[in-house]
Design an enzyme around this catalytic site. Structure first.
Site, PDB file in Angstrom:
ATOM      1  CB  SER B 169      41.548   4.049  45.006  1.00 45.73           C
ATOM      2  OG  SER B 169      42.002   4.665  43.851  1.00 45.73           O
ATOM      3  CG  ASP B 333      35.249   3.640  40.007  1.00 39.80           C
ATOM      4  OD1 ASP B 333      35.856   4.398  39.227  1.00 39.80           O
ATOM      5  OD2 ASP B 333      35.808   3.086  40.976  1.00 39.80           O
ATOM      6  CG  HIS B 366      37.668   6.094  42.044  1.00 33.38           C
ATOM      7  ND1 HIS B 366      37.743   4.724  42.138  1.00 33.38           N
ATOM      8  CD2 HIS B 366      38.828   6.568  42.571  1.00 33.38           C
ATOM      9  CE1 HIS B 366      38.892   4.395  42.705  1.00 33.38           C
ATOM     10  NE2 HIS B 366      39.562   5.483  42.978  1.00 33.38           N
TER      11      HIS B 366
END
Lengths: 203, 399
Positions: B169, B333, B366
């Site tokens: 991320s 994601d 995610h």
């Protein structure tokens, strides 16, 4: 998409490719060809593979591989960015073989294409005698569940090259009939199970 | 469990694969008048970075791996501070002896970011010029600023070249920025579940979170230290965030439409469904460990991140880096979708960069980069083994 077997085709491709060159292997699967090229020929090797399982095997072999679809993926590569682009046992599995073939010779200075010959006598015999889609040791799939969607014969492929200005520099015909050896004889369209071509753009 | 230990609690530090007890460390630099000039033009100093290290640095300092955290993460990536800690660090499943980031082989550094609230200089820190918390007078920061601060830390540790940088991320954004802006300092980069620039959808969710915080009556323009913190706003921001970290599939699997502690609807606005309970719990616990102002600053840094800047294009931006990349994305994601990872891969391919790309078929959205199902760690283990081998690093212990 061929089941694992004697990989005489790999030795042919290794013979075609000089050491230290830059090679892109399209549909590199578990990386078994690419790893030989990298280790035995010290090539700078790159692979493209659609399946996550294949990509993971390639990473385990220390290869540089990208998960992607070669039906979509080649347009981003600049012209002549590789010395050799290899498409082995994958031509019959792509959606647009003509587009992939022309991209191979744009992205690579030379192309190496290996595919199963659908006019091989055992295929003809199977279809003629049983009236069913042929299944062999190397092409064991059912018609409704096969990655192979574009079969061609040696004659078909030669005709394609002639029509599209693709120069055939070398050809090796392979047959498993006598222990998977290189076929030196007449009528390859009938007796060769696989063909491997070294190609370049004709113009 | 080994024989004879049944019924006893094995201390965390004795569990196989655990790094054991760890300690948070601090490094302070850029003391005035040598402040760091930030991307915004503002100056910041002194700067403290909180960090942790695991494993041993080898003699030629060539086995260091830098771990970079996401929005709400911190330097505590592995191990526990005390045996009684409820949870180990946020990436404990991947860091430790025999794990992907194998502390028997590598010296693992986990660095906090500036703007954070977990020991590094950020909005809750005391501004030495005023003797009061910075609050909203803290300068705006970017991912590039975070990385530039980490360069000071790596210098301080005496490490010239990192064997690898990695993170998921926002950590992936840092891993990309490290490789692109400091190519001579990074041998390999493993950006995970990340992007070269956040989508408008991602910015939108971040903005809703920020508005929730700023709309909290206790926000007082960020000047809430020593008073009631804007907990409702921060909790709401976190709840929204958690929705974006999950996927439709993972929500079905995790909660379904199950009711929370009841057999029928309550016919009121209290918690009925498991998913409501989960989000409220995540929001409520977050306010105890995170600062609302930090949340504002860090989400803004994520929104600002654009790897193509200042070059104008991604292809130009990645030009000339010798770093070897392993880029990993997850199919489910939707916050950092695989197509964004593929854009980075494409730009690298065009430049002939050594980039490996894998799209893992996970259903966990995610969050997949934190919830190890084994595939990601195996890929990382193999990739790192190859990088280490080709750079002559075999065993940290043998040096």
């Amino acid at each position: 998409m061929m089941a694992e077997g004697a990989r005489i085709d790999h030795s042919v491709i290794l013979d075609f490719i000089p050491a230290g060159t830059k090679v892109l292997d399209l549909g590199c699967g578990d990386g078994s060809l690419l790893v030989k090229l990298v280790r035995q020929k010290a090539v700078t090797g790159r692979g493209i593979e659609i399946s996550e399982v294949g990509v993971r095997s390639c990473i385990a072999k220390g290869l540089t591989v990208m998960q992607g679809d070669i039906d979509k993926g080649l347009r981003d590569y600049p012209d002549n960015s590789f010395d050799y682009v290899v498409l082995n046992q994958t031509l019959q599995a792509v959606k647009k073989p003509d587009v992939v073939l022309s991209e191979i010779l744009r992205v690579g200075k030379k192309g190496i294409v290996g595919f199963p010959n659908f006019a091989y006598w055992k295929m003809r015999f199977y279809l003629f005698s049983y009236g069913r889609m042929p299944k062999t040791e190397f092409l064991p799939f059912e018609w409704y569940d096969t990655p192979n969607i574009h079969f061609c014969s040696i004659v078909d492929f030669r005709e394609y090259c002639a029509k599209n200005g693709v120069r055939i520099e070398k050809t090796v015909y392979l047959s498993t009939d006598r222990g998977g050896r290189v076929l030196r004889g007449v009528r390859p369209n009938l007796f060769a199970e696989n063909a491997v071509y070294l190609l370049s753009a004709g113009r | 469990m080994p024989e004879g230990t049944e019924g006893k609690t094995v201390p965390h530090s004795k569990q196989p694969g655990s790094i054991g007890l760890v300690e948070k460390q601090f490094y302070t630099f850029c003391e005035p008048p040598h402040e760091m000039e930030l991307a915004s033009g503002a100056k910041l100093g002194p700067i403290t970075l909180a960090y942790e290290t695991y494993g041993q640095l080898n003699r030629d300092k060539s086995n260091a791996i830098l771990i970079l955290h996401a929005l709400s993460g911190d330097a505590h990536a592995a191990g526990k501070y005390e045996e009684s800690d409820k949870h180990p660090g946020w990436w404990d499943n991947n860091i430790g002896p025999g794990k992907a980031f194998d502390t028997d082989k590598y010296f693992v550094i986990s660095s906090n970011v500036i703007g954070g609230c977990q020991g590094s200089t950020g909005p809750p820190s005391i501004n030495p010029a005023t003797g009061k918390e910075y609050g909203l007078s803290f300068p705006m920061i970017t991912v590039h600023d975070m990385v530039r601060a980490q360069v000071h830390l790596i210098d301080h540790l005496g490490i010239g070249k990192l064997l690898a940088v990695t993170g998921g991320s926002m950590g992936g954004m840092q891993a990309l920025r490290w490789a692109v802006s400091f190519p001579d300092r990074v041998i390999a980069s493993i950006p995970i579940a990340t992007t070269s620039k956040l989508s408008p959808q991602g910015i939108a969710f971040n903005e809703v979170g920020r508005v929730a915080i700023m709309a909290d009556p206790n926000f007082h323009d960020g000047d809430y230290y020593g008073k009631t913190v804007p907990r409702e706003g921060l909790a709401l921001a976190r709840m929204i965030g958690h929705i974006t970290y999950l996927s439709d599939d993972s929500m079905h699997e995790k909660f379904g439409r199950k009711l929370r502690g009841k057999k029928s609807f309550g016919y009121n606005f209290n918690v009925d469904f498991e998913v409501e309970s989960y989000l409220r719990y995540k929001g409520d616990t977050f306010v105890h460990r995170f600062d609302a102002n930090s949340y504002l600053y860090i989400t803004k840094a994520i929104d600002y991140f654009d790897l193509s800047l200042p070059h104008g294009s991604l292809v130009k931006a990645v030009e000339g880096t010798n770093t070897k990349f392993l880029i990993v994305s997850f199919k489910s994601d939707w916050l950092y979708p695989p197509y964004q990872a593929r854009e980075i891969v494409k730009a690298m391919m065009i430049n002939g960069i050594d980039v490996t790309y894998c799209e893992i078929d996970s259903r966990y959205g995610h969050d997949a980069f934190l919830l190890d199902e084994g595939e990601m760690s195996k890929i990382i283990t193999n990739f790192l083994a190859n990088v280490a081998e080709s750079n002559g690093i075999l065993e940290a212990a043998s040096t």
